[in-house]
Design an enzyme around this catalytic site. Structure first.
Site, PDB file in Angstrom:
ATOM      1  N   MET A 124      12.755  45.035  46.741  1.00 54.11           N
ATOM      2  CA  MET A 124      11.814  45.944  46.092  1.00 54.11           C
ATOM      3  C   MET A 124      12.564  47.184  45.623  1.00 54.11           C
ATOM      4  O   MET A 124      13.337  47.776  46.356  1.00 54.11           O
ATOM      5  CB  MET A 124      10.707  46.313  47.088  1.00 54.11           C
ATOM      6  N   GLU A 125      12.270  47.564  44.361  1.00 48.29           N
ATOM      7  CA  GLU A 125      13.081  48.549  43.660  1.00 48.29           C
ATOM      8  C   GLU A 125      12.740  50.006  43.957  1.00 48.29           C
ATOM      9  O   GLU A 125      12.954  50.850  43.097  1.00 48.29           O
ATOM     10  CB  GLU A 125      12.923  48.329  42.157  1.00 48.29           C
ATOM     11  N   ASN A 126      12.190  50.319  45.127  1.00 45.82           N
ATOM     12  CA  ASN A 126      11.827  51.718  45.381  1.00 45.82           C
ATOM     13  C   ASN A 126      12.910  52.646  44.846  1.00 45.82           C
ATOM     14  O   ASN A 126      14.090  52.471  45.108  1.00 45.82           O
ATOM     15  CB  ASN A 126      11.660  51.957  46.870  1.00 45.82           C
ATOM     16  N   ALA A 184      12.173  39.125  47.754  1.00 44.71           N
ATOM     17  CA  ALA A 184      13.625  39.165  47.861  1.00 44.71           C
ATOM     18  C   ALA A 184      14.069  40.621  47.960  1.00 44.71           C
ATOM     19  O   ALA A 184      14.990  40.954  48.697  1.00 44.71           O
ATOM     20  CB  ALA A 184      14.249  38.486  46.652  1.00 44.71           C
ATOM     21  N   HIS A 221      18.859  43.121  39.179  1.00 41.35           N
ATOM     22  CA  HIS A 221      17.417  43.220  38.901  1.00 41.35           C
ATOM     23  C   HIS A 221      16.845  44.546  39.415  1.00 41.35           C
ATOM     24  O   HIS A 221      16.215  45.305  38.671  1.00 41.35           O
ATOM     25  CB  HIS A 221      16.721  42.029  39.576  1.00 41.35           C
ATOM     26  N   GLU A 222      17.091  44.837  40.674  1.00 42.29           N
ATOM     27  CA  GLU A 222      16.498  46.053  41.254  1.00 42.29           C
ATOM     28  C   GLU A 222      17.066  47.301  40.595  1.00 42.29           C
ATOM     29  O   GLU A 222      16.367  48.296  40.441  1.00 42.29           O
ATOM     30  CB  GLU A 222      16.711  46.091  42.774  1.00 42.29           C
ATOM     31  N   HIS A 264      15.342  48.117  37.426  1.00 39.75           N
ATOM     32  CA  HIS A 264      14.047  48.771  37.670  1.00 39.75           C
ATOM     33  C   HIS A 264      14.165  50.279  37.882  1.00 39.75           C
ATOM     34  O   HIS A 264      13.181  50.995  37.729  1.00 39.75           O
ATOM     35  CB  HIS A 264      13.405  48.191  38.929  1.00 39.75           C
TER      36      HIS A 264
HETATM   37 ZN   LIG Z   1      11.244  43.219  39.829  1.00 46.14          ZN
END
Ligand SMILES: [Zn+2]
Length: 1037
Positions: free
Chosen positions: A419-421, A417, A453-454, A457
């Site tokens: 990605m927390e780069n 879904a 969520h991201e 992170h």
């Molecule tokens: Zn995550």
């Protein structure tokens, strides 16, 4: 990293008309694209009902079919172009090459499929080297050690301090070249440099002592594909505490898959445009540059990207300078990053546009997406909440966001879904773009929670990173837990953490973790191929549930203080779970409490599964109750996964909260720590008619069972005055009862008796819990001959609330969403149940709305129930409606709408249409790769399509496994989605035979699938008749 959430997938809709029309035929219950999207039952033919619609349809469809033909032709043309580009980039596989930098010996082959350009093959001096290699191997054998390149983890003698990475992206043939300079610190003398590199061609290698001219001679280099490493063997040892520079020049493909540095595309003004973006987590940075690809190796990075000036490039940090060349190329030099791990490094090359905002503390937030989406404002919602959420987290954690900017990138294709780069988080479009005029609350909720969520992170994961992948649940559990806390900040009335967390996380994961084939939330991993395995719902949802339980018994403010300390102490570094437990224990001590958090939590994180607590109160005197614990499993016949320890040896320290109630009152809760198999406790004020309730507000990660007398008292209480028991406990009682019965701990009638009080239930959560708990039961029964009895019973429970609530009349606007989330969600849930189980009015309403849309070509269907209406319409009405929805799926540009249209197509009971859809699902030009899985799973949920999807899955397994095998999460979602509702002896045999014959991949998912189907078959054998008997009796009373 956010996985594809299943939140929206619990909606039932199983339209089934009560037989009364002559024109019924055996058919289906159509469903909204949820788990409920189907079931069996008679359904109306179209004869009288839609004649008026039909004539208009014929005309309308002539036009639409022409349009569709045109769309298809364009798609085919584009796909041809796309393939040509792809082929150009693939090129022939290459053998080893030779470099020409000084100090370089033989050049290695690319591991895996070596990309790159043709080179000459220089084989001079190979005989001598082979000899040398053999000697070396023998030397390691003599020492009884694995050579450093063959070990599952990188050897510890070197540490990267800083990377200079210069890339050139050739978007016209999807290749890139790179030069990486790694500054290395030597901890132990060694002749070997071992670092990760995979699927690339290395042209040249040079090693030099830092700050000194002259290289260290490279004896030879080679790839060792088993561990995905590249090895540089030197003529002499690197010296301790000196620093060296390793330079590697390489090239590789911008792959047409979903990991590493990969490409995807979209169509703008009829023209296909390409972009390149990275997905490195967990082990794919090594496909984009040679690096020490383990999270513990934090280093600083300075990245430069050279690309054609028609594109722009992005990375974790802002661009410092751009240097333009005369030939239309430009090089962007990005600022240096703080210390960070490789898995959340990122870059992108695209021609997106953006909108931006700035937080109070000066962080620049930009949302980049395809230009048409930016122009429509589809990114504005995400941008707006991101700004507020950064402010929220900065305040909650008392640690500022660490980078000068945060870019959110919306891409058409992505394995997860999001990605927390750090500083450049990537989202699949469907999880970030939102058009308020056509999005349901559910969609808004999904988008919101993925962003929350991201952003979490950026602290948990990026700023403080788990030492190793066994503790991935630490970062994922926190981010998942904070989805609910952060959403509560944005929408204070929604009570996400107190309420929806239960149905969407706790109840959901207890289904999985109740299997004997589950695994501990902390699981050992070594090989790269195993690391993907740890990203599953156990890590995310059990992790979050354990964190919530911890916050519950610590108290939320102490918990928050502890987190602030943890982040402050470990920022820019790495931490293991014990670091967290220690910090939290210290925080507790500061407020005068002493709990050994590590000791408690180790039992929950290192043991798989969870306990069921049984409270026996009726046969004792002196207010003594007996509390016992045992491991909960759905199928007690299954052999334990670990034969060395039977289920009997599982013990937990359980913070059991308990309260006593009578007709109008419930006591305040007391906490009892249960740590033995069985314990006696005295409960004051336990009278003849009082009942006991355990796990108050369901803060604990376990189930509670009672003696039958207590269950009956609780049922009485719910019927007479349910409000004495809290909303979350009402939902908890429902979920516990259904699952205890399914596993055989409780008679089958108890959950159905509990459900009866729902006709008076005005809160959303208990309805939602009931709907979700009914779902697997419905799937167990939906192909049985007595299904109608069950169906009738459920319809009766739903009927009065359905009448009371009615249908939504107008579309939602923003303020309405805020004000009436609970009410609208309740109404949606009840409509879904009514339509799924065949409430006649519900069916008529859905058919009328669809007919109105087709005849007026204006979609006036209320947003929040569109998926239900589409699915019901497709299921009930004739093929023209399917074609109409299919056409709309092609023509709509709004991602949320596209998704529910696609899912509605799976609701048909026409097996030809379902087959057609299954076959189309693998055409990437028609259905996006990540959506194809949903199509197959939804067809499997439809009782008319279950065997089709199962057959399709087996026939196409090779293709599917090749496509999704590496993104293991998708593969396991597919395997469980297709198999979880198989429930006959025959299907179980087919599954076992298939597993015997298939080759490789997804072994864990398959063993879980076998256990699930065995439990289904066992339930059918042992309990189905008991359930039907009770239902028959109940319906005649
Ligand atoms: Zn995550």
């Amino acid at each position: 990293m956010a996985l594809e959430e299943k939140r929206e997938k619990r909606p039932p809709v199983t339209p089934m008309m009560i037989e009364e029309e002559a024109a019924l035929r055996n058919g289906s219950r159509g469903l909204p694209p949820g788990p409920w999207a189907e079931a069996a039952g008679p359904r109306p033919r179209t004869t009288e009902r839609h004649i008026a619609v039909h004539k208009r349809l014929v005309l309308g469809f002539a036009v639409s079919i022409l349009a569709l033909l045109a769309v298809t032709m364009i798609a085919v043309l584009l796909s041809v172009r796309f393939e040509e580009c792809g082929a150009a980039a693939d090129g022939p596989p290459r053998a080893g090459g030779n470099g020409s930098l000084s100090g370089v010996a033989r050049q290695p082959h690319g591991a895996g499929q070596p990309p790159g350009r043709p080179e000459e093959d220089a084989r001079g001096g190979e005989a001598a080297e082979e000899e040398e290699e053999e000697e070396e191997e023998e030397e390691w054998q003599r020492r009884r050690e694995l050579p450093p390149w063959a070990r599952p983890r990188l050897p510890r003698h070197l540490r990267p301090l800083h990377y200079n990475l210069m890339l050139t992206a050739f978007m016209e043939n999807f290749t890139f070249s790179g030069e990486v300079n790694v500054q290395l610190e030597v901890r132990n003398a060694s002749r070997y440099i071992v670092l990760h590199a995979h699927r690339m061609h290395i042209e040249a290698v040079r090693v030099a002592e830092d700050k000194l001219a002259g290289g260290v001679r490279v004896a030879r280099t080679f790839f060792y594909p088993q561990t995905q490493v590249f090895v540089v063997v030197l003529n002499r040892s690197l010296e301790v505490q000196k620093s060296y520079n390793l330079k590697i020049i390489y090239n590789a493909l911008i792959e047409n898959e979903l990991l590493g540095f990969f490409r995807s595309s979209y169509v703008l003004h009829g023209e296909r445009r390409f972009l390149g973006v990275t997905q490195f987590s967990p082990t794919h940075a090594r496909k984009a540059f040679p690096c020490f690809d383990e999270p513990i190796y934090k280093a600083t990075f300075k990245i430069s990207i050279r690309h054609q000036a028609t594109y722009l490039s992005l990375s974790n940090m802002p661009v410092e300078t751009s240097v333009f060349e005369e030939d239309g190329w430009v090089t962007d030099h990005f600022s240096q990053t703080p210390l960070m791990s490789t898995y959340y490094l990122a870059w992108a090359v695209c021609n997106f546009t953006y909108r931006e905002t700035v937080t109070k503390s000066g962080v620049v937030v930009r949302l980049y997406a395809r230009p048409d989406a930016i122009r429509r404002g589809s990114g504005d919602y995400a941008l707006n909440i991101t700004r507020r959420l950064i402010e929220f987290y900065e305040d909650y954690f008392k640690v500022p966001y660490s980078l000068p900017k945060l870019d959110l990138l919306a891409v058409p294709k992505h394995p997860y879904a999001a990605m927390e780069n750090w500083g450049l988080s990537v989202f699949v479009e469907q999880r970030i773009l939102l058009d308020p005029s056509i999005s349901s609350i559910l969609y808004l909720l999904d988008v919101t929670m993925v962003i929350v969520h991201e952003l979490c992170h950026q602290w948990f994961g990026d700023l403080v990173t788990p030492v190793w992948w066994e503790d991935v649940w630490l970062k994922e559990g926190f981010a998942h837990y904070f989805e609910f806390v952060g959403t509560d900040y944005l929408y204070p009335g929604w009570n996400m953490e107190k309420q929806r967390f239960l149905t969407d996380v706790l109840h959901e994961v207890m289904l999985l973790d109740g299997l004997a084939s589950s695994h501990p939330v902390s699981q050992e991993v070594q090989q790269a191929s195993d690391i993907d395995r740890v990203f599953d719902w156990i890590a995310y949802k059990k992790g979050a549930a354990l964190i919530r339980m911890l916050a519950g018994f610590m108290g939320h403010s102490v918990f928050q203080m502890g987190l602030q300390d943890y982040l402050t102490i470990h920022k820019y570094g790495s931490a293991a779970r014990n670091d967290l437990w220690n910090t939290l224990s210290k925080a507790l001590k500061r407020v005068g409490k002493s709990v050994n958090i590590q000791e408690v939590m180790d039992q929950w994180t290192l043991q798989m599964g969870y306990p069921v607590i049984t409270i026996l109160g009726n046969e004792t005197t002196d207010n003594i109750i007996v509390i016992s614990q045992e491991r909960f499993v759905y199928d007690s016949d299954t052999k334990p996964k670990d034969p060395a320890r039977g289920d009997n040896s599982y013990l937990w320290q359980i913070p059991l909260t308990i309260a006593v109630g009578n007709t109008s009152h419930i006591s305040s809760e007391a906490i009892i720590w249960v740590s033995n198999k069985s314990e006696h406790h005295r409960i004051p004020a336990l009278e003849e008619a009082s009942w006991l309730l355990g796990n108050i507000n369901q803060t604990g990660y376990f189930r509670v069972n009672y003696d039958i007398r207590n269950w009956k008292l609780l049922i009485n209480q719910l019927t007479r005055n349910h409000e004495v028991i809290s909303v979350s406990n009402r939902a908890g009682l429902i979920d516990d009862a259904f699952n205890l019965a399914r596993a055989g701990y409780l008679p089958q009638n108890i959950p159905l008796e509990i459900m009866r009080y729902l006709s008076e239930e005005k809160d959303f959560l208990p309805w939602h819990a009931a709907s979700r708990a009914l779902y697997p039961l419905d799937k167990l029964l939906d192909r049985t001959e007595n299904y109608n009895i069950f169906n009738e019973y459920i319809l009766r429970q739903v009927a009065s609330m359905y009448l009371k609530l009615g249908w939504p009349t107008n579309n939602l606007n923003k303020s309405l969403v805020q004000a009436s989330y609970q009410h609208e969600e309740l109404r949606r849930e009840v409509i879904m149940l009514a339509c799924s189980f065949g409430n006649k009015h519900c069916h008529q309403q859905a058919a009328t709305l669809i007919s109105d849309w087709i005849s007026s070509n204006r979609n006036r269907i209320p947003l929040n129930v569109r998926d239900i209406v589409y699915c019901t319409g497709v299921s009930l009405m004739d093929e023209d409606v399917w074609e109409f929805i299919w056409m709309k799926f092609h023509s709509t540009t709004a991602v949320s709408e596209k998704k529910i249209l696609l899912e509605a197509l799976t609701c048909s009971d026409d097996r030809n249409l379902l087959n057609r859809l299954l076959n189309l699902s693998l055409n990437s030009e028609v259905v996006l790769d990540q959506d194809a899985i949903d199509v197959i799973i939804h067809v499997a949920r439809n009782p008319h399509g279950r065997d089709l999807a199962w057959k399709f899955f087996r026939e196409k397994w090779k293709i599917l496994n090749a496509r999704y095998g590496e993104a293991l999460f998708m593969n396991s979602k597919l395997v469980s989605g297709v198999t979880e509702f198989l429930n006959t002896e025959g299907e179980l045999r087919e599954l076992k035979n298939f597993i015997k014959s298939y080759e490789g991949g997804a072994a864990v998912s398959f063993s879980r699938a076998v256990e699930t189907v065995e439990a289904n078959v066992r339930w059918q054998r042992l309990y189905k008749e008991e359930l039907f008997q009770w239902l028959r009796k109940s319906l005649t009373q």
